[in-house]
Design an enzyme around this catalytic site. Structure first.
Site, PDB file in Angstrom:
ATOM      1  N   HIS A 230       0.816  -1.200   0.000  1.00  0.00           N
ATOM      2  CA  HIS A 230       0.000   0.000   0.000  1.00  0.00           C
ATOM      3  C   HIS A 230       0.855   1.257   0.000  1.00  0.00           C
ATOM      4  O   HIS A 230       0.496   2.261  -0.604  1.00  0.00           O
ATOM      5  CB  HIS A 230      -0.955  -0.041   1.188  1.00  0.00           C
ATOM      6  CG  HIS A 230      -2.039  -1.049   0.945  1.00  0.00           C
ATOM      7  ND1 HIS A 230      -2.816  -1.562   1.938  1.00  0.00           N
ATOM      8  CD2 HIS A 230      -2.450  -1.629  -0.192  1.00  0.00           C
ATOM      9  CE1 HIS A 230      -3.660  -2.411   1.415  1.00  0.00           C
ATOM     10  NE2 HIS A 230      -3.456  -2.483   0.119  1.00  0.00           N
TER      11      HIS A 230
ATOM     12  N   GLU B 118     -23.413  10.883 -15.447  1.00  0.00           N
ATOM     13  CA  GLU B 118     -22.542   9.817 -14.929  1.00  0.00           C
ATOM     14  C   GLU B 118     -23.260   8.471 -14.882  1.00  0.00           C
ATOM     15  O   GLU B 118     -22.721   7.489 -14.407  1.00  0.00           O
ATOM     16  CB  GLU B 118     -21.950  10.184 -13.571  1.00  0.00           C
ATOM     17  CG  GLU B 118     -22.950  10.639 -12.542  1.00  0.00           C
ATOM     18  CD  GLU B 118     -22.285  11.162 -11.265  1.00  0.00           C
ATOM     19  OE1 GLU B 118     -21.090  10.949 -11.063  1.00  0.00           O
ATOM     20  OE2 GLU B 118     -23.009  11.785 -10.460  1.00  0.00           O
TER      21      GLU B 118
ATOM     22  N   ASN C 235     -15.687   9.117 -13.939  1.00  0.00           N
ATOM     23  CA  ASN C 235     -15.337   8.083 -12.945  1.00  0.00           C
ATOM     24  C   ASN C 235     -16.517   7.129 -12.770  1.00  0.00           C
ATOM     25  O   ASN C 235     -16.372   5.913 -12.784  1.00  0.00           O
ATOM     26  CB  ASN C 235     -14.989   8.710 -11.596  1.00  0.00           C
ATOM     27  CG  ASN C 235     -13.906   9.754 -11.699  1.00  0.00           C
ATOM     28  OD1 ASN C 235     -13.139   9.746 -12.648  1.00  0.00           O
ATOM     29  ND2 ASN C 235     -13.846  10.662 -10.747  1.00  0.00           N
ATOM     30  N   ASP C 236     -17.696   7.731 -12.601  1.00  0.00           N
ATOM     31  CA  ASP C 236     -18.881   6.890 -12.432  1.00  0.00           C
ATOM     32  C   ASP C 236     -19.402   6.377 -13.766  1.00  0.00           C
ATOM     33  O   ASP C 236     -19.831   5.233 -13.864  1.00  0.00           O
ATOM     34  CB  ASP C 236     -19.988   7.660 -11.706  1.00  0.00           C
ATOM     35  CG  ASP C 236     -19.764   7.607 -10.207  1.00  0.00           C
ATOM     36  OD1 ASP C 236     -19.508   6.503  -9.700  1.00  0.00           O
ATOM     37  OD2 ASP C 236     -19.827   8.658  -9.557  1.00  0.00           O
TER      38      ASP C 236
ATOM     39  N   CYS D   2     -15.755  16.370 -15.803  1.00  0.00           N
ATOM     40  CA  CYS D   2     -15.094  16.622 -14.518  1.00  0.00           C
ATOM     41  C   CYS D   2     -14.538  15.343 -13.901  1.00  0.00           C
ATOM     42  O   CYS D   2     -13.985  15.368 -12.810  1.00  0.00           O
ATOM     43  CB  CYS D   2     -16.030  17.324 -13.547  1.00  0.00           C
ATOM     44  SG  CYS D   2     -17.486  16.359 -13.128  1.00  0.00           S
TER      45      CYS D   2
HETATM   46  C1  PEP Z   1     -17.279  11.287 -11.493  1.00  0.00           C
HETATM   47  O1  PEP Z   1     -18.041  10.365 -11.203  1.00  0.00           O
HETATM   48  O2  PEP Z   1     -16.537  11.278 -12.506  1.00  0.00           O
HETATM   49  C2  PEP Z   1     -17.184  12.476 -10.631  1.00  0.00           C
HETATM   50  C3  PEP Z   1     -16.515  13.536 -11.008  1.00  0.00           C
HETATM   51  O3  PEP Z   1     -17.776  12.397  -9.419  1.00  0.00           O
HETATM   52  P1  PEP Z   1     -17.170  11.584  -8.154  1.00  0.00           P
HETATM   53  O4  PEP Z   1     -15.794  11.127  -8.557  1.00  0.00           O
HETATM   54  O5  PEP Z   1     -17.152  12.556  -7.033  1.00  0.00           O
HETATM   55  O6  PEP Z   1     -18.150  10.486  -7.976  1.00  0.00           O
HETATM   56 MG    MG Z   2     -19.536  10.639  -9.642  1.00  0.00          MG
END
Ligand code: PEP
Ligand code: MG
Length: 852
Positions: A477, A713, A736-737, A784
């Site tokens: 880690h 997302e 990300n999501d 984002c």
């Molecule tokens: C995403 O999902 O890309 C995002 C920017 O939101 P979070 O990472 O806070 O879920």
């Molecule tokens: Mg998100």
């Protein structure tokens, strides 16, 4: 195949007297899934007509909630009876409740515990329904709730049949069932991951389940116990379960064990084909160098560092051996573990915010250690022998860590370090000894036997050029953290590194796992120059950071920042940020004991708006749930939290929280150019609901409207982007999501991380849909998620029609510099090729990375 080895044990019965007068209601009918789904425990509920909660049994008060709405009494049989007055009454913060007892008081059945004002509670909380549940339900073989009306202090509300109890506290009522012998097919045996899978499965059952291996045996719920048996590939083991659901437990667990607990490369093996005492994955032989001026290790974090060696001194925490009353000491330990667990959760939420799933997985593993029953059980038995909580705990985790590290298994040795880290965290809470912050001079290359993830959190990256540890490997880690912090490092270093004089000059190559000692001044300089070239590029980018990012064919792309507070907002401006594309407001709610109120939130958001000096600020409303829980906002246990009450869904369930936040954001809009964004929108109706609530609050405050947009997302939202684009002011794609939901790969899954690439053509297709729809309706679409700052993604996103990139503040200058080298026309061609590519890898090959 499994077989029963013992008949049902004798059972004892316990009757709990109604703590209130009123109508009994089956627990399953309570309109709160936490209770209805028995997540806290099984029991019964009462719709009360009296106002004094009475003890349902003799016992000791072991817990009284600070808001005085809930109390737990422990019976002489060891049952923990929680009484929870009303639903959502924690939000009353004690108003309407007067406690009549304190923690530690002994009570007799019928003694008053809490007085409450039924009128006040009924009008200020969701319900007066009062739950009586057994929080250690696994002790109970059978629950028999009564029906009808009861008189408090007189009538029985709940009958319980108890099973006998084994030494470690699990129930052995019911039958004992053993599995057939099973051969472990996992290539590296029962290491951390398969042990964690087995323990998670075991936790589903009430029975005591043990894994037997030769003359060793471990509680199947304990990851540490399982790992500690050092079960290697091809070893023959057996499961044994005693309790009410032993049969089902053995059926599921033995099949899971036989088939490798979901691990790749694990092929089921017949018993006859097994080797009795196989080799377990030994650590790779430590690299050794013949050259006295070269020390070798494992490449852990890439990059080159030039500096001087300094040893890290480990701080020993002293504890006194003898403690107070065992009950008191045990409680202290439980509280310290609970606090450590909250801290780890907060750290996990924080690193989640930085969009690095690997870092987040580290703290998930730490959480798993804190939940391990074996640690608590071992410490508790030392406490019962008169030891202090701190002494018992320290002995327990140090000896377990020692045992793991001696197992001659690389993976387990690394987990020993995590165990020490988590153990230390709890010990510091117990003793009040805070971590010493040691300051090092610039150009320090740290040398240590080992470092923990927590040590890493206190390192000053401006002083630490790199580090070498004797313990650990590339997957430790600490190595993962070093990579995330961009500090070159090597692990598994030859131990002689610890004997070198302080201040020895050295060059560390973290990409090769090589430490060069006493280099010539010339060599040190040459290396410094190379490092300096990279730095220079960075400086060039910084010098032009305040200029707009305009493509060679004249198209402007806004480059903004992801932040969590005003300080980061101010920092983003210094990096040339043109505003904030995402303020993750959940971080405002984390690391605290209660939600910030409207005024406090208004002050926080206003400060962020002011820090941007007129630049736009997009505040995303609370996005908790999933892997971002809030300790004071309990979300019922969910099988699939990422698909559960997350983001805006939680806001609809607790509208008072959402409305308070709306008001605070609207009020803060007077301090700057504030926009609002809703997370996790999956259906058009959700956008309508959120927008309407916002409008209602706006009208009641009498402030001007603000722009409102949504995160894209969830795949459904991207697919329906046209419908949304007609109504919203903007889109921001949360890659990300969006990646995790499109590819159905948990964003925190350490094994799937390499495949969960936002540049997969499938994800890019959805981003393209969102951007196209936004442009068609005269709106704009930003990104984002983490990929917005990835140099291989930037041209593709622009080519897809994205107009804004929201990235971490330090990345802003390089993203802007890169955009200035691109033409929109080229990007569009590139995006077309990317959409037609077969794999994420092929997409990445379209955009080769440049040197330096
Ligand atoms: C995403 O999902 O890309 C995002 C920017 O939101 P979070 O990472 O806070 O879920
Ligand atoms: Mg998100």
């Amino acid at each position: 195949m499994s077989y029963a080895v013992a008949p049902a044990e004798t059972r004892s019965m316990v009757a709990l007297v109604a703590p209130l007068s009123g109508q009994l209601v089956p627990i399953e009918q309570v309109p709160d899934p936490v209770f209805a789904q028995k997540m806290v425990g099984d029991g019964v509920s009462i719709d009360p007509t009296s106002q004094t909660l009475l003890a349902p049994c003799d016992g000791e008060v072991i817990q009284l909630h600070p808001s005085n709405h809930a109390v737990t009494v422990k019976t002489p049989d060891g049952l923990e009876v929680l009484m929870h007055i009303g639903l959502d009454t924690v939000t009353l913060r004690g108003e309407g409740f007067v406690p009549r007892v304190r923690v530690g008081d002994r009570v007799r059945v019928g003694d008053p515990l809490i007085n409450f004002d039924a009128d006040f509670v009924a009008t200020h909380a969701r319900s007066l329904l009062t739950q009586i549940v057994i929080t250690n339900s696994d002790r109970v073989v059978k629950f028999e709730p009564r029906l009808g009306t009861v008189v408090g202090g007189q009538d029985i509300a709940l009958d319980l049949a108890l099973g006998d109890v084994s030494e470690d506290g699990t129930v052995i009522g019911g039958v004992t069932v053993a599995s057939e012998p099973i051969v472990i097919p996992n290539p590296t045996g029962l290491h951390a991951r398969p042990s964690a899978v087995l323990s998670t499965l075991a936790k589903k059952y009430k029975s005591d389940i043990r894994l037997k291996y030769g003359d060793k045996s471990a509680n199947a719920r304990s990851v540490i116990g399982l790992m500690g048996m050092s079960v290697g590939n091809g070893a023959t083991v057996q499961l044994e379960a005693s309790g009410p659901d032993a049969e089902a437990a053995i059926a599921e667990l033995s099949e899971a064990l036989r088939t490798g607990l979901g691990e790749e490369g694990a092929k089921p093996v017949a018993v006859a084909a097994s080797i009795e005492q196989p080799e377990i994955s030994k650590p790779a032989p430590r690299p050794r160098s013949e050259d006295p001026n070269v020390i070798l290790g494992v490449a852990a974090s890439p990059g080159v560092a030039v500096g001087y060696l300094r040893r890290v001194q480990q701080q020993e925490i002293t504890v006194s051996e003898h403690g107070g009353a065992p009950n008191e000491e045990r409680r202290k330990l439980e509280q310290a573990i609970a606090k450590a667990s909250q801290d780890v959760e907060a750290l996990r939420a924080k690193v989640h915010g930085q969009g690095d799933p690997k870092k987040s997985a580290i703290f998930a593993a730490h959480q798993e250690i804190l939940d391990d029953p074996e640690l608590m059980d071992t410490a508790a038995s030392a406490i019962d022998k008169g030891k202090s909580a701190a002494y018992a705990w320290k002995q327990t985790y140090t000896s377990q860590a020692e045992m793991l590290s001696k197992l001659d298994n690389a993976l387990l040795a690394e987990r020993a370090n995590d165990l020490r880290d988590v153990g230390d965290r709890v010990l510091r809470i117990l003793t009040g000894v805070t971590a010493e912050v040691v300051t090092y001079p610039e150009h320090t290359i740290l040398v240590a036997e080992d470092l923990t993830p927590s040590d890493m959190a206190t390192l000053d990256p401006t002083k630490i050029a790199g580090f070498c540890t004797v313990a650990g490997g590339a997957t430790s880690h600490v190595s993962i953290l070093a990579r995330a912090m961009d500090i070159p490092s090597m692990a598994g270093t030859e131990p002689r590194v610890l004997e070198l004089p302080e201040g020895t000059p050295a060059i560390l190559d973290g990409s090769k796992g090589r430490l060069r000692l006493n280099p010539s001044t010339e060599e040190m300089e040459r290396t410094q120059q190379r490092i300096a070239r990279v730095k220079e590029r960075r400086q060039r980018e910084l010098a032009t950071a305040f200029e707009p990012a305009i493509t060679t064919d004249g198209h402007r792309i806004e480059v903004v920042a992801n932040i969590s507070n005003a300080e980061e907002g101010a920092k983003s401006v210094k990096f040339g940020g043109e505003g904030v594309g995402l303020l993750r407001s959940e971080l405002v709610f984390m690391e605290r004991d209660s939600a910030p109120d409207e005024d406090e939130q208004t002050a926080i958001y206003s400060a962020a708006a002011r820090a941007l000096e007129g630049r736009p600020l997009i505040i995303r409303t609370l996005d908790v749930g999933g892997d971002k829980p809030l300790p004071y906002l309990p979300i019922p246990h969910e099988e699939n939290p990422f698909l559960g009450e997350r983001g805006i869904r939680l806001g609809f369930d607790r509208p008072e929280i959402l409305r308070t936040q709306f008001r605070a954001i609207l009020r803060a809009s007077e301090a700057g150019k504030v926009r609002i964004m809703f997370p996790m929108i999956a259906r058009l109706e959700e956008w309508h609901m959120a927008k309407q609530m916002l409008e209602e609050e706006r009208q009641s405050l009498g402030v001007a409207p603000i722009e409102a947009g949504i995160m894209v997302e969830v795949p459904s939202t991207a697919v329906m982007a046209e419908q949304f684009a007609r109504e919203v002011d903007f889109f921001s794609v949360g890659t990300n999501d969006l990646t995790q939901y499109t590819l159905a790969m948990d964003r925190g899954h350490p094994k799937l991380a390499p495949y969960a690439d936002a540049l997969s053509p499938g994800v890019l297709g959805l981003i393209g849909m969102a951007a196209r729809a936004a442009n068609k309706y005269g709106k704009w679409c930003g990104v984002c998620g983490g990929v917005a700052g990835d140099p291989q993604a930037v041209p593709i996103l622009i080519g897809l029609g994205v107009k804004e990139l929201s990235v971490s503040a330090p990345t802003i200058p390089s993203v802007k510099a890169q955009i200035r080298t691109l033409s929109l026309a080229d990007c569009q061609r590139l995006a077309e090729q990317a959409l037609a590519a077969d794999t994420a890898e092929a997409v990445r090959e379209l955009v080769p990375l440049t040197e330096d």
